[in-house]
Design a protein around this motif. Structure first.
Motif, mmCIF file in Angstrom:
data_model
loop_
_atom_site.group_PDB
_atom_site.id
_atom_site.type_symbol
_atom_site.label_atom_id
_atom_site.label_comp_id
_atom_site.label_asym_id
_atom_site.label_seq_id
_atom_site.Cartn_x
_atom_site.Cartn_y
_atom_site.Cartn_z
ATOM 1 N N ARG A 1 0.844 -1.200 0.000
ATOM 2 C CA ARG A 1 0.000 0.000 0.000
ATOM 3 C C ARG A 1 0.880 1.252 0.000
ATOM 4 O O ARG A 1 2.075 1.184 0.315
ATOM 5 N N PRO A 2 0.289 2.407 -0.292
ATOM 6 C CA PRO A 2 1.079 3.640 -0.212
ATOM 7 C C PRO A 2 1.533 3.895 1.215
ATOM 8 O O PRO A 2 0.787 3.626 2.173
ATOM 9 N N ARG B 1 2.025 5.641 4.684
ATOM 10 C CA ARG B 1 1.265 6.662 5.410
ATOM 11 C C ARG B 1 2.253 7.500 6.221
ATOM 12 O O ARG B 1 2.949 6.994 7.107
ATOM 13 N N GLU C 1 3.355 13.348 -2.243
ATOM 14 C CA GLU C 1 2.091 12.957 -2.854
ATOM 15 C C GLU C 1 2.282 12.543 -4.310
ATOM 16 O O GLU C 1 1.691 11.552 -4.773
ATOM 17 N N ALA D 1 2.716 8.754 -1.933
ATOM 18 C CA ALA D 1 2.527 8.614 -0.485
ATOM 19 C C ALA D 1 1.211 9.249 -0.046
ATOM 20 O O ALA D 1 0.707 10.182 -0.674
ATOM 21 N N GLU D 2 0.705 8.748 1.064
ATOM 22 C CA GLU D 2 -0.482 9.326 1.700
ATOM 23 C C GLU D 2 0.005 10.161 2.876
ATOM 24 O O GLU D 2 0.466 9.632 3.884
ATOM 25 N N THR E 1 -0.464 13.260 5.778
ATOM 26 C CA THR E 1 -1.341 14.103 6.585
ATOM 27 C C THR E 1 -0.485 15.146 7.293
ATOM 28 O O THR E 1 0.517 14.808 7.931
ATOM 29 N N ARG F 1 -3.440 17.434 -0.067
ATOM 30 C CA ARG F 1 -4.720 16.746 0.125
ATOM 31 C C ARG F 1 -5.230 16.761 1.554
ATOM 32 O O ARG F 1 -6.412 16.994 1.793
ATOM 33 N N ARG F 2 -4.368 16.483 2.538
ATOM 34 C CA ARG F 2 -4.842 16.275 3.901
ATOM 35 C C ARG F 2 -4.109 17.217 4.864
ATOM 36 O O ARG F 2 -2.926 17.026 5.139
#
Length: 388
Positions: A3-4, A6, A33, A37-38, A40, A57-58
């Motif tokens: 998964r990407p 976090r 991004e 990657a995700e 925050t 994004r976040r």
């Protein structure tokens, strides 16, 4: 990792707040991004009157105590961010990596939470805060020792320490020892926003020639040398002006000095949005940058140098060390000793157009050597390596 990754970034300043750290961190998040990657961002609400749309994004924002200049500065302000940050990090889903931006108190919170949650950390060392604390008079010795301990502990525990220049990299290495985690990624300016193309401020240029100081005014910048130099220049160039677009602990004292000594042509204004700052720089005779000698900060490379050159405007730098050498060796303007007479001579040369580099050459140099986008891509690569 299927998964990407976090990733969480903890920073007390973020865009649209118009400070160098906010731009640097936004560029890093955008690069992460783009790499998949995700991310925050855990940050603060913008200062009063500052608006803008997030370009990432976040972004999670939380109220923070600000001083009378609307800055998050001083230990009470830092704690108003750091204490809630600890809870925000503790209660959220476990990330793969946490990035910390100074001050050292934030670095310590991230380091402790990283240990508790078994998450690797990255520290973005844009400068050495403990050195700056050492240079400020009146700071008790226990506070200085605590700042040094917090900072070096965060660096030692981090999987990566991102440094912005050879000088900062060498200074960090001198404090904790040379180690593989130290990664020099460089620094720069947003060359899509700071550009020679575009309008100049008619309301400024119509009133005559002007110099621009944009950015923080504090003890280690020593911007008072420009006021003292300008008082000499003004005698021969009564139409010239010196414009400060700044904040910082030294701004009020500098403004009082101008008023007490009756120096004409010096104006103090607030910070500008990046696009507006570039517009003002385009019309300037020169951008101004300084580092006070003898305070241990000679390794610093102020971003205001790159803001000017990206906008096609040369720089007058006063001081010693890395910034002096960069302006001199790359021929970005006039490198001056930290002395009012020497700075005044540089101002006279700038007004006369002597040895003035062309906007095209300044812009080309900035694109090749001081692009924030390039630095962010190198930083993102190091962060992703630490997250694996």
């Amino acid at each position: 990792m299927s998964r990407p990754p976090r990733i969480v970034l903890a920073t007390r300043v973020f865009t649209p707040e118009a400070v160098a750290a906010a731009f640097r961190e936004e560029a890093l998040v955008r690069a992460l991004e783009e790499a998949g990657a995700e991310v925050t961002v855990l940050t603060t609400r913008p200062p009063r009157g500052v608006t803008g749309t997030d370009r990432v994004r976040r972004v999670s924002r939380f109220p923070v105590k600000r001083d009378h200049q609307q800055q998050v500065r001083g230990y009470l302000c830092y704690m108003s961010f750091d204490v809630p940050l600890a809870l925000r990090l503790l209660l959220r889903r476990r990330p793969d990596l946490i990035i910390a931006e100074p001050p050292p108190t934030t670095g310590l919170v991230v380091t402790v939470l990283g240990v508790l949650r078994r998450v690797p950390t990255v520290f973005y060392a844009a400068d050495v805060w403990s050195d700056a604390t050492e240079s400020v008079e009146g700071v008790p010795a226990p506070i200085r020792a605590a700042v040094r301990l917090m900072e070096t502990t965060s660096w030692k525990r981090a999987s990566k320490v991102l440094t912005i220049s050879p000088g900062v990299d060498d200074r960090v290495a001198a404090l904790i020892g040379r180690r593989p985690s130290l990664t020099m990624v460089g620094n720069g300016i947003d060359t899509d926003t700071f550009t020679p193309e575009g309008s100049q401020p008619a309301e400024e240029t119509s009133q005559g020639s002007y110099f621009v100081y944009g950015g923080t005014v504090s003890e280690w910048q020593g911007a008072d040398v420009f006021v003292e130099a300008f008082a000499r220049v003004r005698a021969q160039h009564p139409g010239a002006r010196l414009l400060f677009f700044s904040e910082g602990s030294g701004k009020e004292g500098l403004a009082q000095k101008v008023a007490d000594e009756g120096i004409e042509g010096v104006e103090f204004r607030g910070r500008l949005a990046p696009a507006d700052m570039s517009r003002v720089l385009r019309g300037a005779v020169a951008g101004l940058s300084s580092i006070t000698p003898g305070l241990g900060y000679e390794f610093a490379l102020p971003t205001k140098i790159y803001a000017a050159t990206a906008s096609g405007t040369p720089v007058i730098h006063a001081g010693e060390g890395a910034a002096f050498e960069r302006v001199r060796d790359a021929q970005l303007g006039w490198a001056s000793a930290y002395d009012p007479a020497a700075v005044a001579a540089s101002m006279h040369s700038a007004l006369a157009g002597e040895d003035r580099p062309t906007p095209e050459r300044l812009r080309t140099w900035t694109l090749e050597n001081a692009s924030l986008q390039g630095a962010a891509e190198r930083a993102a690569e190091a962060v992703l390596e630490a997250a694996r």
